[in-house]
Design an enzyme around this catalytic site. Structure first.
Site, PDB file in Angstrom:
ATOM      1  N   GLY A 213       3.304 -23.699   7.496  1.00 23.48           N
ATOM      2  CA  GLY A 213       3.719 -23.263   8.700  1.00 23.48           C
ATOM      3  C   GLY A 213       4.980 -22.386   8.786  1.00 23.48           C
ATOM      4  O   GLY A 213       5.086 -21.224   7.860  1.00 23.48           O
TER       5      GLY A 213
ATOM      6  N   THR B  13      -2.064   6.313 -14.727  1.00 25.78           N
ATOM      7  CA  THR B  13      -2.151   6.811 -13.277  1.00 25.78           C
ATOM      8  C   THR B  13      -1.259   7.752 -13.028  1.00 25.78           C
ATOM      9  O   THR B  13       0.068   7.998 -13.462  1.00 25.78           O
ATOM     10  CB  THR B  13      -1.708   5.600 -12.310  1.00 25.78           C
ATOM     11  N   GLU B  14      -1.741   8.728 -12.080  1.00 26.68           N
ATOM     12  CA  GLU B  14      -0.943  10.071 -11.805  1.00 26.68           C
ATOM     13  C   GLU B  14      -0.911  10.246 -10.178  1.00 26.68           C
ATOM     14  O   GLU B  14      -1.887   9.465  -9.607  1.00 26.68           O
ATOM     15  CB  GLU B  14      -1.612  11.355 -12.508  1.00 26.68           C
ATOM     16  N   PRO B  15      -0.005  10.762  -9.647  1.00 28.17           N
ATOM     17  CA  PRO B  15      -0.005  10.940  -8.168  1.00 28.17           C
ATOM     18  C   PRO B  15      -1.440  11.538  -7.691  1.00 28.17           C
ATOM     19  O   PRO B  15      -1.748  10.990  -6.556  1.00 28.17           O
ATOM     20  CB  PRO B  15       0.948  12.017  -7.943  1.00 28.17           C
TER      21      PRO B  15
ATOM     22  N   GLU C 268      -4.990  -2.047 -12.115  1.00 23.76           N
ATOM     23  CA  GLU C 268      -6.051  -1.830 -13.336  1.00 23.76           C
ATOM     24  C   GLU C 268      -7.457  -1.939 -12.467  1.00 23.76           C
ATOM     25  O   GLU C 268      -8.125  -2.326 -12.932  1.00 23.76           O
ATOM     26  CB  GLU C 268      -5.947  -3.199 -13.994  1.00 23.76           C
TER      27      GLU C 268
ATOM     28  N   GLN D  83       0.139 -20.887   5.430  1.00 23.68           N
ATOM     29  CA  GLN D  83      -0.281 -21.591   6.711  1.00 23.68           C
ATOM     30  C   GLN D  83      -0.221 -22.951   6.459  1.00 23.68           C
ATOM     31  O   GLN D  83       0.068 -23.550   7.526  1.00 23.68           O
ATOM     32  CB  GLN D  83      -2.018 -21.168   6.845  1.00 23.68           C
TER      33      GLN D  83
ATOM     34  N   TRP E 177       3.496   5.026 -11.166  1.00 23.64           N
ATOM     35  CA  TRP E 177       3.442   3.483 -11.061  1.00 23.64           C
ATOM     36  C   TRP E 177       3.095   2.922 -12.523  1.00 23.64           C
ATOM     37  O   TRP E 177       2.095   2.202 -12.742  1.00 23.64           O
ATOM     38  CB  TRP E 177       2.007   3.189 -10.165  1.00 23.64           C
TER      39      TRP E 177
ATOM     40  N   GLU F 197     -12.279  -2.428  -4.802  1.00 26.40           N
ATOM     41  CA  GLU F 197     -13.493  -1.482  -4.317  1.00 26.40           C
ATOM     42  C   GLU F 197     -13.978  -0.935  -5.640  1.00 26.40           C
ATOM     43  O   GLU F 197     -14.887  -0.668  -5.970  1.00 26.40           O
ATOM     44  CB  GLU F 197     -12.847  -0.274  -3.546  1.00 26.40           C
TER      45      GLU F 197
END
Length: 388
Positions: A341, A128-130, A365, A338, A158, A369
């Site tokens: 609570g 990953t790169e910017p 990874e 939930q 990241w 989407e």
């Protein structure tokens, strides 16, 4: 039929040994790992001692000789108590070490695999790169040949295990343009001049895991550190991600299972209107949905792992497993809060940690989407192959 019914006696024994290990060694300090946000070197040593950091690699290269189903089982068990420790393991095994085993030459395997598979060094994976996240083919980091060296300039973002890794596998563009065939993969050792590791990210969850940006400024490595052939980096990393998605799916499954077990125990103990809240249909429906979806996710993950162990292409199935398990994990952890609570919103209880940890599984990874794109593409390809 439970997915457990499909496990061999060997796999069931392995599952029990890992479960006992994580309950005794990792679970008591899981909250501390999250609270302090300090990398748990002690946990890595224990994982290495159990052979889990080389689980999927043969014994002749320093591994434990296990299969991918065992690895998926181990990932689930570790993530059930600590997502941070599970992510450290996932990034090391399926991302940082696997490409060297799968695509490295004999010299590279001899030099790097023993330390990685034995857990004496951690591996890290730089894709990953910017400007190249979901669009991994948009890599801008450049590698240029200079005699018997490659000179790398650029950055990655990241990158899990970056601050503690001894060995990195990363991509860089070796041919100009935007063609993915111009991307190659390289092995880089920690401490190489020109490799700069920036301040770790202050993440919402998975806080014991080190995630940092990397910067390359005239980073020089030997020509022999090219992984495989020039121009094959993108294909190598796509193959790597097929296995990595099963790994993250198993991690998501473990987080969901941990949240479900905590919610079940709490529902049986917590009383309102003079009765345990587990007696009320509204809570029972939540638990029933959680258990059903978790079991379905487990089947998908085990099926993908078994196919990978058989040497089959798992692109579609790993994407399905990762997509479904990660979204189940988010639903399960949300429902666990939930059920708790107000207490669920307190850091005194574990479910808010599970919730924070689960979110990354929908992103890392390949986002949900992207998984849907991968699945649809494979479905269309299969349909075209059937009709000629």
């Amino acid at each position: 039929m439970s997915a457990y019914a499909e496990l061999s006696e060997e796999h069931l024994m392995f599952q029990k040994s890992v479960r006992d290990f994580v309950n005794q060694e990792i679970a008591p300090r899981a909250a501390e790992i999250d609270r302090t946000d300090v990398f748990p070197h002690w946990a890595v040593e224990k994982l290495a001692g159990m052979g889990l950091l080389g689980l999927t690699f043969p014994e002749d290269v320093g591994g434990s000789g296990g299969d991918y189903l065992m690895y998926s089982i181990a990932m689930e068990e570790v993530a059930r108590v600590s997502g941070s420790v599970a992510l450290i393991m996932a990034a090391h095994v399926s991302l940082g070490t696997y490409p060297i085993y799968a695509f490295g030459n004999e010299e590279q395997k001899k030099k790097y695999l023993s330390d990685l598979a034995g857990g004496r060094k951690l591996g890290s994976f730089g894709l990953t790169e910017p400007g190249a996240g979901s669009d991994a083919g948009a890599t801008r980091t450049r590698a240029e040949r200079d005699g018997d060296q490659w000179v790398i300039n650029g950055s990655k973002h990241w990158i899990t295990n970056a601050g503690v890794a001894g060995t990195f596998v990363l991509t860089a563009r070796t041919q100009p343009g935007h063609d993915v065939n111009g991307i190659s993969a390289f092995i880089v050792e920690a401490g190489t001049p020109g490799l700069k590791i920036a301040k770790k990210e202050d993440k919402v969850g998975l806080r014991g895991s080190e995630t940092n940006p990397l910067f390359f400024e005239d980073l020089r490595i030997p020509a022999g550190n090219l992984l495989g052939k020039e121009g094959e980096g993108f294909k190598q990393f796509m193959n790597t991600l097929d296995g990595g998605r099963i790994s993250i799916g198993a991690m998501a499954l473990g987080i969901a299972q941990g949240a479900f077990r905590a919610a079940m125990d709490y529902a049986r103990e917590r009383e309102q209107f003079g009765r345990p809240i587990a007696d009320f249909q509204g809570i029972q429906f939540k638990l029933a949905n959680m258990a059903t979806e978790i079991e379905a996710a487990r089947h998908l993950i085990y099926a993908a792992a078994l196919l990978r162990d058989r040497g089959e292409v798992v692109t579609k199935y790993s994407a399905m497993a990762k997509l479904y398990a990660s979204e189940v994990s988010m639903r399960a952890t949300n429902e666990a809060i939930q059920i708790y609570g107000g207490n669920g919103y307190s850091r005194e209880y574990p479910v808010e940690r599970f919730w924070r940890d689960a979110k990354l599984t929908e992103i890392g990874e390949g986002t949900s989407e992207i998984q849907r794109i991968v699945i649809a593409r494979e479905l269309v390809r299969e349909a075209a192959a059937r009709t000629g």
